[in-house]
Structure formats: C-alpha cells, structure tokens
Motif scaffolding. Structure first.
Motif, PDB file in Angstrom:
ATOM      1  N   ILE A  11       0.863  -1.181   0.000  1.00 49.93           N
ATOM      2  CA  ILE A  11       0.000   0.000   0.000  1.00 49.93           C
ATOM      3  C   ILE A  11       0.896   1.227   0.000  1.00 49.93           C
ATOM      4  O   ILE A  11       1.864   1.294   0.758  1.00 49.93           O
ATOM      5  N   ASP A  12       0.595   2.184  -0.867  1.00 45.71           N
ATOM      6  CA  ASP A  12       1.361   3.424  -0.941  1.00 45.71           C
ATOM      7  C   ASP A  12       0.869   4.385   0.131  1.00 45.71           C
ATOM      8  O   ASP A  12      -0.323   4.681   0.207  1.00 45.71           O
ATOM      9  N   LEU A  13       1.797   4.874   0.946  1.00 43.48           N
ATOM     10  CA  LEU A  13       1.482   5.814   2.018  1.00 43.48           C
ATOM     11  C   LEU A  13       2.389   7.025   1.917  1.00 43.48           C
ATOM     12  O   LEU A  13       3.555   6.902   1.562  1.00 43.48           O
ATOM     13  N   ASP A  14       1.876   8.200   2.275  1.00 45.51           N
ATOM     14  CA  ASP A  14       2.730   9.380   2.307  1.00 45.51           C
ATOM     15  C   ASP A  14       3.408   9.482   3.681  1.00 45.51           C
ATOM     16  O   ASP A  14       3.135   8.679   4.587  1.00 45.51           O
ATOM     17  N   GLN A  15       4.296  10.443   3.815  1.00 43.26           N
ATOM     18  CA  GLN A  15       5.069  10.588   5.054  1.00 43.26           C
ATOM     19  C   GLN A  15       4.172  10.786   6.269  1.00 43.26           C
ATOM     20  O   GLN A  15       4.402  10.201   7.325  1.00 43.26           O
ATOM     21  N   ASP A  16       3.121  11.592   6.132  1.00 46.06           N
ATOM     22  CA  ASP A  16       2.199  11.828   7.257  1.00 46.06           C
ATOM     23  C   ASP A  16       1.495  10.545   7.683  1.00 46.06           C
ATOM     24  O   ASP A  16       1.286  10.310   8.877  1.00 46.06           O
ATOM     25  N   GLU A  17       1.129   9.707   6.718  1.00 47.46           N
ATOM     26  CA  GLU A  17       0.457   8.450   7.041  1.00 47.46           C
ATOM     27  C   GLU A  17       1.405   7.488   7.757  1.00 47.46           C
ATOM     28  O   GLU A  17       1.013   6.830   8.723  1.00 47.46           O
ATOM     29  N   VAL A  18       2.652   7.420   7.295  1.00 45.28           N
ATOM     30  CA  VAL A  18       3.648   6.566   7.957  1.00 45.28           C
ATOM     31  C   VAL A  18       3.877   7.049   9.385  1.00 45.28           C
ATOM     32  O   VAL A  18       3.896   6.256  10.332  1.00 45.28           O
ATOM     33  N   THR A  19       4.010   8.351   9.561  1.00 43.89           N
ATOM     34  CA  THR A  19       4.223   8.923  10.897  1.00 43.89           C
ATOM     35  C   THR A  19       3.036   8.624  11.808  1.00 43.89           C
ATOM     36  O   THR A  19       3.214   8.295  12.985  1.00 43.89           O
ATOM     37  N   LEU A  20       1.826   8.722  11.272  1.00 38.63           N
ATOM     38  CA  LEU A  20       0.621   8.419  12.043  1.00 38.63           C
ATOM     39  C   LEU A  20       0.620   6.959  12.500  1.00 38.63           C
ATOM     40  O   LEU A  20       0.371   6.660  13.666  1.00 38.63           O
ATOM     41  N   VAL A  21       0.925   6.037  11.585  1.00 42.88           N
ATOM     42  CA  VAL A  21       0.936   4.612  11.932  1.00 42.88           C
ATOM     43  C   VAL A  21       1.973   4.337  13.021  1.00 42.88           C
ATOM     44  O   VAL A  21       1.691   3.633  13.997  1.00 42.88           O
ATOM     45  N   VAL A  22       3.163   4.902  12.876  1.00 39.90           N
ATOM     46  CA  VAL A  22       4.212   4.683  13.880  1.00 39.90           C
ATOM     47  C   VAL A  22       3.754   5.194  15.244  1.00 39.90           C
ATOM     48  O   VAL A  22       3.887   4.501  16.258  1.00 39.90           O
ATOM     49  N   SER A 102     -12.460   9.799  19.668  1.00 44.10           N
ATOM     50  CA  SER A 102     -13.856  10.229  19.552  1.00 44.10           C
ATOM     51  C   SER A 102     -14.538  10.253  20.912  1.00 44.10           C
ATOM     52  O   SER A 102     -15.426  11.074  21.146  1.00 44.10           O
ATOM     53  N   GLY A 103     -14.104   9.400  21.827  1.00 46.81           N
ATOM     54  CA  GLY A 103     -14.649   9.416  23.178  1.00 46.81           C
ATOM     55  C   GLY A 103     -14.167  10.600  23.993  1.00 46.81           C
ATOM     56  O   GLY A 103     -14.843  11.062  24.915  1.00 46.81           O
ATOM     57  N   GLU A 104     -12.972  11.102  23.661  1.00 43.94           N
ATOM     58  CA  GLU A 104     -12.392  12.224  24.401  1.00 43.94           C
ATOM     59  C   GLU A 104     -12.857  13.579  23.881  1.00 43.94           C
ATOM     60  O   GLU A 104     -12.855  14.557  24.620  1.00 43.94           O
ATOM     61  N   LEU A 105     -13.252  13.643  22.614  1.00 38.79           N
ATOM     62  CA  LEU A 105     -13.663  14.911  22.006  1.00 38.79           C
ATOM     63  C   LEU A 105     -15.164  15.106  22.167  1.00 38.79           C
ATOM     64  O   LEU A 105     -15.931  14.156  22.133  1.00 38.79           O
ATOM     65  N   ASP A 106     -15.571  16.336  22.327  1.00 36.22           N
ATOM     66  CA  ASP A 106     -17.006  16.614  22.384  1.00 36.22           C
ATOM     67  C   ASP A 106     -17.418  17.434  21.170  1.00 36.22           C
ATOM     68  O   ASP A 106     -16.602  17.810  20.344  1.00 36.22           O
ATOM     69  N   ALA A 111     -12.985  22.171  14.654  1.00 41.52           N
ATOM     70  CA  ALA A 111     -12.578  21.300  13.552  1.00 41.52           C
ATOM     71  C   ALA A 111     -11.070  21.287  13.358  1.00 41.52           C
ATOM     72  O   ALA A 111     -10.514  20.296  12.876  1.00 41.52           O
ATOM     73  N   ASP A 112     -10.395  22.377  13.720  1.00 43.77           N
ATOM     74  CA  ASP A 112      -8.944  22.437  13.520  1.00 43.77           C
ATOM     75  C   ASP A 112      -8.160  21.953  14.738  1.00 43.77           C
ATOM     76  O   ASP A 112      -6.944  22.079  14.776  1.00 43.77           O
ATOM     77  N   ASP A 113      -8.841  21.358  15.716  1.00 44.70           N
ATOM     78  CA  ASP A 113      -8.170  20.796  16.885  1.00 44.70           C
ATOM     79  C   ASP A 113      -7.240  19.660  16.435  1.00 44.70           C
ATOM     80  O   ASP A 113      -7.639  18.818  15.628  1.00 44.70           O
ATOM     81  N   PRO A 114      -5.996  19.625  16.919  1.00 43.39           N
ATOM     82  CA  PRO A 114      -5.050  18.581  16.485  1.00 43.39           C
ATOM     83  C   PRO A 114      -5.549  17.158  16.728  1.00 43.39           C
ATOM     84  O   PRO A 114      -5.334  16.277  15.889  1.00 43.39           O
ATOM     85  N   ASP A 115      -6.228  16.917  17.849  1.00 41.26           N
ATOM     86  CA  ASP A 115      -6.743  15.576  18.113  1.00 41.26           C
ATOM     87  C   ASP A 115      -7.867  15.202  17.147  1.00 41.26           C
ATOM     88  O   ASP A 115      -7.968  14.056  16.711  1.00 41.26           O
ATOM     89  N   ARG A 116      -8.719  16.176  16.805  1.00 41.31           N
ATOM     90  CA  ARG A 116      -9.791  15.900  15.849  1.00 41.31           C
ATOM     91  C   ARG A 116      -9.195  15.600  14.474  1.00 41.31           C
ATOM     92  O   ARG A 116      -9.625  14.671  13.793  1.00 41.31           O
ATOM     93  N   LYS A 117      -8.196  16.370  14.075  1.00 46.01           N
ATOM     94  CA  LYS A 117      -7.538  16.119  12.791  1.00 46.01           C
ATOM     95  C   LYS A 117      -6.882  14.744  12.772  1.00 46.01           C
ATOM     96  O   LYS A 117      -6.965  14.021  11.789  1.00 46.01           O
ATOM     97  N   ARG A 118      -6.226  14.382  13.886  1.00 43.99           N
ATOM     98  CA  ARG A 118      -5.578  13.066  13.992  1.00 43.99           C
ATOM     99  C   ARG A 118      -6.622  11.957  13.901  1.00 43.99           C
ATOM    100  O   ARG A 118      -6.401  10.931  13.249  1.00 43.99           O
ATOM    101  N   MET A 119      -7.752  12.160  14.550  1.00 38.64           N
ATOM    102  CA  MET A 119      -8.822  11.165  14.518  1.00 38.64           C
ATOM    103  C   MET A 119      -9.306  10.951  13.084  1.00 38.64           C
ATOM    104  O   MET A 119      -9.442   9.812  12.633  1.00 38.64           O
ATOM    105  N   LEU A 123      -8.967   7.587  10.793  1.00 38.86           N
ATOM    106  CA  LEU A 123     -10.165   6.975  10.210  1.00 38.86           C
ATOM    107  C   LEU A 123     -10.005   6.817   8.700  1.00 38.86           C
ATOM    108  O   LEU A 123     -10.302   5.755   8.133  1.00 38.86           O
ATOM    109  N   HIS A 124      -9.513   7.852   8.044  1.00 35.86           N
ATOM    110  CA  HIS A 124      -9.298   7.799   6.595  1.00 35.86           C
ATOM    111  C   HIS A 124      -8.280   6.716   6.236  1.00 35.86           C
ATOM    112  O   HIS A 124      -8.488   5.949   5.289  1.00 35.86           O
ATOM    113  N   LEU A 125      -7.194   6.635   6.999  1.00 34.38           N
ATOM    114  CA  LEU A 125      -6.166   5.643   6.701  1.00 34.38           C
ATOM    115  C   LEU A 125      -6.675   4.224   6.954  1.00 34.38           C
ATOM    116  O   LEU A 125      -6.378   3.311   6.169  1.00 34.38           O
TER     117      LEU A 125
END
Length: 136
Positions: A11-22, A102-106, A111-119, A123-125
């Motif tokens: 599967i082809d992943l970009d740098q951000d996706e690899v960093t997220l998985v790690v 998702s349990g921690e966010l209300d 929308a630009d919260d770092p945890d929401r973006k990470r979530m 999910l997309h990955l």
C-alpha cells in the motif's frame, strides 16, 4: 475464513500516514500488558506480534527499511508491503485510536483541533487500508 499470511499486500502511504501509523503503534505497544508465560503460544513462528510490527514501522519511518520509497510529483511515497495479518493489526490499532479520540472529544471541539484532525486522518487511513486489503 483464515487470513492468508503468504500473500503480501503493498500500500502506498505518504510521510504523514507513515508517521501516524508509527505513533499509533508505539502508543498501543506502550499501553499493552505483557502476557503471562502460560498465555504465550508454544509456536513462536505463528503470527506477528505488536512489538515486531511497531519495530518494523519504526524502521520504515526512521531508516526507510522494509519498503520502497519513490518521489512522485514532489511527494515522497512509501510502498509498504505487509501480510494481510500485518495490515489487519495496523487497521485495528488505527480504529482503536479513532475510538479513543472520539470518546475524548465533544461536539464543541473545533474542527482544527489537532486531536480531531488526527482522529479523521486515522479513520481515513483505516478505510484506505480496508479498501486495499479487501481488493485482494
């Protein structure tokens, strides 16, 4: 139906996706509890452990091992080959991350919260991996 561990899926992943998985795998591994000796299977050659998977992804991110790296239109892509079981475990860790966040966010979390973006990235990955592995 058992998972076929003889098939490797790239599967082809970009740098951000690899960093997220790690990051997700390292956090998951840190939160794991060691199994009692009587819980450890006698055949150590079956399956892949979370520790092995985390170490492999750390090598991918830090040293570009276990993968092919290409530059496509100025973006570095990592072509990561794993068995179906390996991808299943990565997807499970990403899904657990999504559930936890998702349990921690209300509803008032911006929308630009770092945890929401990470979530949403996790999910997309997870969906991208599911699509790639289900096509096989």
């Amino acid at each position: 139906m058992p998972i076929d561990d003889t098939l490797t899926i790239s599967i082809d992943l970009d740098q951000d996706e690899v960093t997220l998985v790690v990051g997700v795998l390292q956090r998951t591994a840190n939160e794991c509890r060691a199994a009692a000796p009587y819980d450890v299977p006698t055949d150590h050659h079956t399956g892949i452990t979370l520790g092995q998977l985390t170490a492999r992804w750390t090598d991918i991110a830090e040293r570009e091992l276990h993968c092919a790296v290409v530059n496509l239109h100025g973006e570095r892509l990592f072509m990561v080959p794993l068995t179906a079981e390996g991808w299943y475990q990565v997807r499970a860790a990403l899904s657990a991350c999504v559930a936890q966040l998702s349990g921690e966010l209300d509803d008032n979390t911006p929308a630009d919260d770092p945890d929401r973006k990470r979530m949403y990235r996790a999910l997309h990955l997870a969906h991208k991996i599911a699509e790639a592995t289900n096509d096989r």
